[in-house]
Design a protein around this motif. Structure first.
Motif, PDB file in Angstrom:
ATOM      1  N   ALA A  93      24.080  35.433  41.309  1.00 47.13           N
ATOM      2  CA  ALA A  93      23.107  34.461  41.449  1.00 47.13           C
ATOM      3  C   ALA A  93      23.874  33.080  41.302  1.00 47.13           C
ATOM      4  N   PRO A  94      24.270  32.723  40.119  1.00 45.62           N
ATOM      5  CA  PRO A  94      24.627  31.452  40.071  1.00 45.62           C
ATOM      6  C   PRO A  94      25.392  30.847  41.384  1.00 45.62           C
ATOM      7  N   ARG A  95      26.236  31.668  41.842  1.00 45.94           N
ATOM      8  CA  ARG A  95      27.042  31.315  42.919  1.00 45.94           C
ATOM      9  C   ARG A  95      26.158  31.324  44.617  1.00 45.94           C
ATOM     10  N   GLN A  96      25.261  32.182  44.696  1.00 45.43           N
ATOM     11  CA  GLN A  96      24.681  32.309  45.950  1.00 45.43           C
ATOM     12  C   GLN A  96      23.434  31.458  45.788  1.00 45.43           C
ATOM     13  N   VAL A  97      22.762  31.629  44.755  1.00 41.99           N
ATOM     14  CA  VAL A  97      21.567  30.762  44.690  1.00 41.99           C
ATOM     15  C   VAL A  97      21.549  29.442  44.195  1.00 41.99           C
ATOM     16  N   HIS A  98      22.338  29.288  43.073  1.00 44.11           N
ATOM     17  CA  HIS A  98      22.263  27.919  42.523  1.00 44.11           C
ATOM     18  C   HIS A  98      23.392  27.057  42.795  1.00 44.11           C
ATOM     19  N   ARG A  99      24.362  27.752  43.823  1.00 43.85           N
ATOM     20  CA  ARG A  99      25.439  27.083  44.411  1.00 43.85           C
ATOM     21  C   ARG A  99      26.737  26.487  43.488  1.00 43.85           C
ATOM     22  N   VAL A 100      26.736  27.253  42.441  1.00 42.43           N
ATOM     23  CA  VAL A 100      27.548  27.015  41.293  1.00 42.43           C
ATOM     24  C   VAL A 100      29.174  27.409  41.949  1.00 42.43           C
ATOM     25  N   ALA A 101      29.916  26.512  41.725  1.00 37.15           N
ATOM     26  CA  ALA A 101      31.335  26.808  42.082  1.00 37.15           C
ATOM     27  C   ALA A 101      31.847  28.303  41.351  1.00 37.15           C
ATOM     28  N   ARG A 102      32.735  28.902  42.224  1.00 37.82           N
ATOM     29  CA  ARG A 102      33.185  30.369  41.776  1.00 37.82           C
ATOM     30  C   ARG A 102      33.712  30.165  40.342  1.00 37.82           C
ATOM     31  N   GLU A 103      34.604  29.274  40.266  1.00 29.51           N
ATOM     32  CA  GLU A 103      35.516  28.979  38.917  1.00 29.51           C
ATOM     33  C   GLU A 103      34.375  28.550  37.639  1.00 29.51           C
ATOM     34  N   GLN A 104      33.397  28.033  37.904  1.00 33.64           N
ATOM     35  CA  GLN A 104      32.596  27.613  36.973  1.00 33.64           C
ATOM     36  C   GLN A 104      31.678  28.642  36.466  1.00 33.64           C
ATOM     37  N   ALA A 105      31.177  29.540  37.541  1.00 32.79           N
ATOM     38  CA  ALA A 105      30.284  30.465  37.406  1.00 32.79           C
ATOM     39  C   ALA A 105      31.000  31.724  36.764  1.00 32.79           C
ATOM     40  N   GLU A 106      32.080  31.776  37.127  1.00 30.84           N
ATOM     41  CA  GLU A 106      33.139  32.777  36.130  1.00 30.84           C
ATOM     42  C   GLU A 106      33.548  32.433  34.807  1.00 30.84           C
ATOM     43  N   GLU A 107      33.810  31.186  34.356  1.00 27.51           N
ATOM     44  CA  GLU A 107      33.796  30.594  33.297  1.00 27.51           C
ATOM     45  C   GLU A 107      32.661  30.960  32.406  1.00 27.51           C
ATOM     46  N   GLN A 108      31.500  30.611  32.685  1.00 23.44           N
ATOM     47  CA  GLN A 108      30.062  30.841  32.034  1.00 23.44           C
ATOM     48  C   GLN A 108      29.913  32.090  32.013  1.00 23.44           C
ATOM     49  N   ALA A 109      30.293  33.088  32.989  1.00 22.78           N
ATOM     50  CA  ALA A 109      30.058  34.596  32.726  1.00 22.78           C
ATOM     51  C   ALA A 109      30.999  35.245  31.582  1.00 22.78           C
ATOM     52  N   HIS A 110      32.192  34.789  31.897  1.00 23.70           N
ATOM     53  CA  HIS A 110      33.070  35.247  30.435  1.00 23.70           C
ATOM     54  C   HIS A 110      32.600  34.789  29.422  1.00 23.70           C
ATOM     55  N   ASP A 111      32.211  33.709  29.296  1.00 25.15           N
ATOM     56  CA  ASP A 111      31.715  33.070  27.745  1.00 25.15           C
ATOM     57  C   ASP A 111      30.452  33.822  27.393  1.00 25.15           C
ATOM     58  N   LEU A 112      29.585  34.329  28.397  1.00 23.68           N
ATOM     59  CA  LEU A 112      28.517  35.138  27.990  1.00 23.68           C
ATOM     60  C   LEU A 112      28.800  36.417  27.560  1.00 23.68           C
ATOM     61  N   LEU A 113      29.795  37.024  28.542  1.00 22.84           N
ATOM     62  CA  LEU A 113      30.098  38.413  28.123  1.00 22.84           C
ATOM     63  C   LEU A 113      30.684  38.444  26.797  1.00 22.84           C
ATOM     64  N   ALA A 114      31.481  37.536  26.372  1.00 17.74           N
ATOM     65  CA  ALA A 114      32.004  37.459  25.126  1.00 17.74           C
ATOM     66  C   ALA A 114      31.058  37.294  24.159  1.00 17.74           C
ATOM     67  N   ARG A 115      30.182  36.516  24.254  1.00 16.98           N
ATOM     68  CA  ARG A 115      29.116  36.313  23.318  1.00 16.98           C
ATOM     69  C   ARG A 115      28.275  37.400  22.877  1.00 16.98           C
ATOM     70  N   PHE A 116      28.085  38.405  23.873  1.00 14.91           N
ATOM     71  CA  PHE A 116      27.531  39.489  23.931  1.00 14.91           C
ATOM     72  C   PHE A 116      28.320  40.964  23.730  1.00 14.91           C
ATOM     73  N   GLY A 117      29.574  40.794  23.386  1.00 12.90           N
ATOM     74  CA  GLY A 117      30.418  41.836  23.169  1.00 12.90           C
ATOM     75  C   GLY A 117      30.693  42.767  24.249  1.00 12.90           C
ATOM     76  N   LEU A 118      30.858  42.084  25.514  1.00 14.90           N
ATOM     77  CA  LEU A 118      31.421  42.955  26.467  1.00 14.90           C
ATOM     78  C   LEU A 118      32.578  42.143  27.286  1.00 14.90           C
ATOM     79  N   ALA A 119      33.213  41.491  26.401  1.00 16.59           N
ATOM     80  CA  ALA A 119      34.475  40.799  27.107  1.00 16.59           C
ATOM     81  C   ALA A 119      35.457  41.600  27.848  1.00 16.59           C
ATOM     82  N   ASP A 120      35.700  42.951  27.275  1.00 20.17           N
ATOM     83  CA  ASP A 120      36.478  43.826  27.600  1.00 20.17           C
ATOM     84  C   ASP A 120      36.030  44.704  28.993  1.00 20.17           C
ATOM     85  N   LYS A 121      34.796  44.269  29.518  1.00 22.55           N
ATOM     86  CA  LYS A 121      34.241  45.154  30.349  1.00 22.55           C
ATOM     87  C   LYS A 121      33.813  44.294  31.777  1.00 22.55           C
TER      88      LYS A 121
END
Length: 247
Positions: A103-131
């Motif tokens: 959704a960030p990339r397709q709907v909000h037009r966030v660059a892939r690199e930025q969207a993936e950085e934000q995703a990694h941060d969120l996944l780590a924050r909620f204990g899913l960094a290894d998934k």
């Protein structure tokens, strides 16, 4: 100004009124919990807010903008809302990372690199960094629901709508998801949720609303609703929940 204002909303399915003149304001950083028996209109109300259902009367405003106006850009409104259902609705052919960044990339037009950085941060924050590279069928139910919530958070919504997000989980997995909800509250996220888990309702709600047959019969702070409910139907519902062990 309220984040969300629901004024006199009615919704019919056929000749049956599922929502009957609902009035509700949600303030910034407020957590509003909708309780009531199955079929009381809780999920339908959330679907009306997200414009998945069209209201038959009344209005809904998001940050002062009437989103029930037929001329409204539905896709634009939904960019400001995050909604999570009891069914996880993850794309099974996509990895966790791709589900979260879509959704960030397709709907909000966030660059892939930025969207993936934000995703990694969120996944780590909620204990899913290894998934990050896992697929949904490689996750437990609790992990899938956490990913669904993270996916909604990745769009940085103004308002989160959580519809019975623990009801499809085994009891031991409920704790995982409730932890995220607590953290969202602590971070100041504005939320409306429906739940049968009265313990989490008492713990995190600022306002509890009891719906019965499409009518918002009673609302107030949890300490009042649970300790001194004014309406007889509210008292009856809470007694039945207490007897079922959902407190």
């Amino acid at each position: 100004m309220s984040v969300l204002s629901i004024d006199g909303v009615w919704k019919f399915f056929g000749g049956h009124a599922v929502l009957r003149g609902i009035d509700l304001d949600v303030r910034p950083h407020e957590v509003v919990t909708l309780i009531g028996a199955s079929g009381s209109g809780k999920s339908t109300l959330l679907r009306c807010v997200n414009l998945l259902e069209t209201v038959d009367d009344g209005t809904i405003h998001l940050d002062g903008d009437e989103i029930t106006d037929p001329r409204v850009n539905v896709d634009e409104v939904r960019t400001r809302l995050g909604i999570v259902f009891q069914a996880f609705n993850l794309f099974p052919h996509m990895t966790v990372l791709d589900n979260v960044t879509l959704a960030p990339r397709q709907v909000h037009r966030v660059a892939r690199e930025q969207a993936e950085e934000q995703a990694h941060d969120l996944l780590a924050r909620f204990g899913l960094a290894d998934k990050v590279r896992a697929y949904p069928d490689q996750l437990s139910g609790g992990q899938q629901q956490r990913v669904a919530i993270i996916r909604a958070l990745a769009t940085q919504p103004r308002l989160m709508l959580l519809d019975e997000v623990t009801s499809a989980l085994d009891p031991q997995l409920v704790v995982e998801v409730l932890g995220i909800i607590r953290e969202l509250k602590d971070a100041g996220m504005t939320m409306i949720l429906t739940t049968h888990e009265m313990g989490i309702c008492r713990e995190i709600s600022d306002t509890v609303c009891f719906l019965d047959e499409g009518v918002l019969l009673e609302k107030g702070p949890p300490e009042k609703i649970f300790s001194e409910p004014e309406n007889a139907r509210t008292r009856e519902f809470l007694r039945s929940v207490l007897d079922s062990g959902r407190f």
